[in-house]
Design a protein around this motif. Structure first.
Motif, PDB file in Angstrom:
ATOM      1  N   GLN A 160       1.433   3.218  -6.019  1.00 16.04           N
ATOM      2  CA  GLN A 160       0.470   4.316  -6.035  1.00 16.04           C
ATOM      3  C   GLN A 160      -0.485   4.304  -4.857  1.00 16.04           C
ATOM      4  O   GLN A 160      -0.891   5.340  -4.377  1.00 16.04           O
ATOM      5  CB  GLN A 160      -0.408   4.223  -7.311  1.00 16.04           C
ATOM      6  CG  GLN A 160       0.370   4.265  -8.590  1.00 16.04           C
ATOM      7  CD  GLN A 160       1.023   5.604  -8.813  1.00 16.04           C
ATOM      8  OE1 GLN A 160       0.368   6.629  -8.751  1.00 16.04           O
ATOM      9  NE2 GLN A 160       2.322   5.605  -9.051  1.00 16.04           N
ATOM     10  N   ASN A 173       2.105   2.041 -10.822  1.00 16.77           N
ATOM     11  CA  ASN A 173       2.059   2.677 -12.132  1.00 16.77           C
ATOM     12  C   ASN A 173       3.486   2.886 -12.598  1.00 16.77           C
ATOM     13  O   ASN A 173       4.243   3.627 -11.969  1.00 16.77           O
ATOM     14  CB  ASN A 173       1.326   4.020 -12.040  1.00 16.77           C
ATOM     15  CG  ASN A 173       1.233   4.695 -13.398  1.00 16.77           C
ATOM     16  OD1 ASN A 173       2.241   4.966 -14.031  1.00 16.77           O
ATOM     17  ND2 ASN A 173       0.035   4.946 -13.839  1.00 16.77           N
ATOM     18  N   LEU A 174       3.849   2.203 -13.692  1.00 17.87           N
ATOM     19  CA  LEU A 174       5.184   2.302 -14.271  1.00 17.87           C
ATOM     20  C   LEU A 174       6.270   2.141 -13.199  1.00 17.87           C
ATOM     21  O   LEU A 174       7.193   2.927 -13.093  1.00 17.87           O
ATOM     22  CB  LEU A 174       5.338   3.620 -15.043  1.00 17.87           C
ATOM     23  CG  LEU A 174       4.285   3.806 -16.149  1.00 17.87           C
ATOM     24  CD1 LEU A 174       4.480   5.133 -16.846  1.00 17.87           C
ATOM     25  CD2 LEU A 174       4.316   2.660 -17.154  1.00 17.87           C
ATOM     26  N   THR A 206       2.728  -1.940 -14.878  1.00 17.42           N
ATOM     27  CA  THR A 206       1.623  -1.419 -14.087  1.00 17.42           C
ATOM     28  C   THR A 206       0.836  -2.597 -13.521  1.00 17.42           C
ATOM     29  O   THR A 206       0.558  -3.560 -14.247  1.00 17.42           O
ATOM     30  CB  THR A 206       0.721  -0.521 -14.963  1.00 17.42           C
ATOM     31  OG1 THR A 206       1.482   0.627 -15.346  1.00 17.42           O
ATOM     32  CG2 THR A 206      -0.517  -0.060 -14.223  1.00 17.42           C
ATOM     33  N   ILE A 256      -2.719  -3.612 -11.651  1.00 19.86           N
ATOM     34  CA  ILE A 256      -4.082  -3.127 -11.436  1.00 19.86           C
ATOM     35  C   ILE A 256      -4.821  -4.151 -10.587  1.00 19.86           C
ATOM     36  O   ILE A 256      -4.697  -5.365 -10.818  1.00 19.86           O
ATOM     37  CB  ILE A 256      -4.796  -2.932 -12.793  1.00 19.86           C
ATOM     38  CG1 ILE A 256      -4.021  -1.919 -13.638  1.00 19.86           C
ATOM     39  CG2 ILE A 256      -6.252  -2.492 -12.595  1.00 19.86           C
ATOM     40  CD1 ILE A 256      -4.252  -2.048 -15.118  1.00 19.86           C
ATOM     41  N   GLU A 298      -5.232   1.261  -9.456  1.00 15.97           N
ATOM     42  CA  GLU A 298      -3.843   1.089  -9.893  1.00 15.97           C
ATOM     43  C   GLU A 298      -2.963   1.015  -8.661  1.00 15.97           C
ATOM     44  O   GLU A 298      -2.826   1.992  -7.937  1.00 15.97           O
ATOM     45  CB  GLU A 298      -3.434   2.289 -10.746  1.00 15.97           C
ATOM     46  CG  GLU A 298      -3.061   1.889 -12.115  1.00 15.97           C
ATOM     47  CD  GLU A 298      -2.618   3.048 -12.979  1.00 15.97           C
ATOM     48  OE1 GLU A 298      -2.030   4.021 -12.482  1.00 15.97           O
ATOM     49  OE2 GLU A 298      -2.869   2.941 -14.180  1.00 15.97           O
TER      50      GLU A 298
END
Length: 106
Positions: free
Chosen positions: A52, A47-48, A31, A33, A44
């Motif tokens: 996003q 994300n994984l 992830t 940020i 974010e």
């Protein structure tokens, strides 16, 4: 663990995820940020492994090494980028954050 990059306005930059644990062959545990220099809430970006941030999605990508690539960097991109790795369900953070500070010169 932190790094700092300075790039020119309009350039492309690759921000490395230095804390990545190599047992993972893809980036679905990663992830990214972002927190800007104005102190607005953190966003974010990834994300994984999935991008996003709709506003920037055409400028963002993730490399095979899980680095974050930003195309056509602008002053809006200045700030602190944190790469964090999770494992398991619910995800537990693995290892320390990798922090990259980005600044832009015109």
């Amino acid at each position: 663990l932190s790094l700092a990059f300075t790039v020119r306005d309009g350039d492309k930059v690759t921000l490395p995820c230095k804390n990545r644990i190599n047992i993972h062959h893809n980036c679905d545990t990663i992830t990214w940020i972002f927190r800007d220099s104005r102190g607005t809430p953190a966003v974010e970006l990834v994300n994984l492994g999935q991008i996003q941030e709709e506003a920037k999605s055409d400028r963002l990508s993730v490399t095979a090494e899980c680095s974050l690539v930003i195309k056509k960097v602008t002053a809006e991109d200045v700030g602190r980028y944190t790469c964090r790795q999770f494992r398991g369900n619910p995800g537990k953070q693995q290892g320390p954050d990798a922090v990259v500070y980005l600044s832009v010169v015109v």
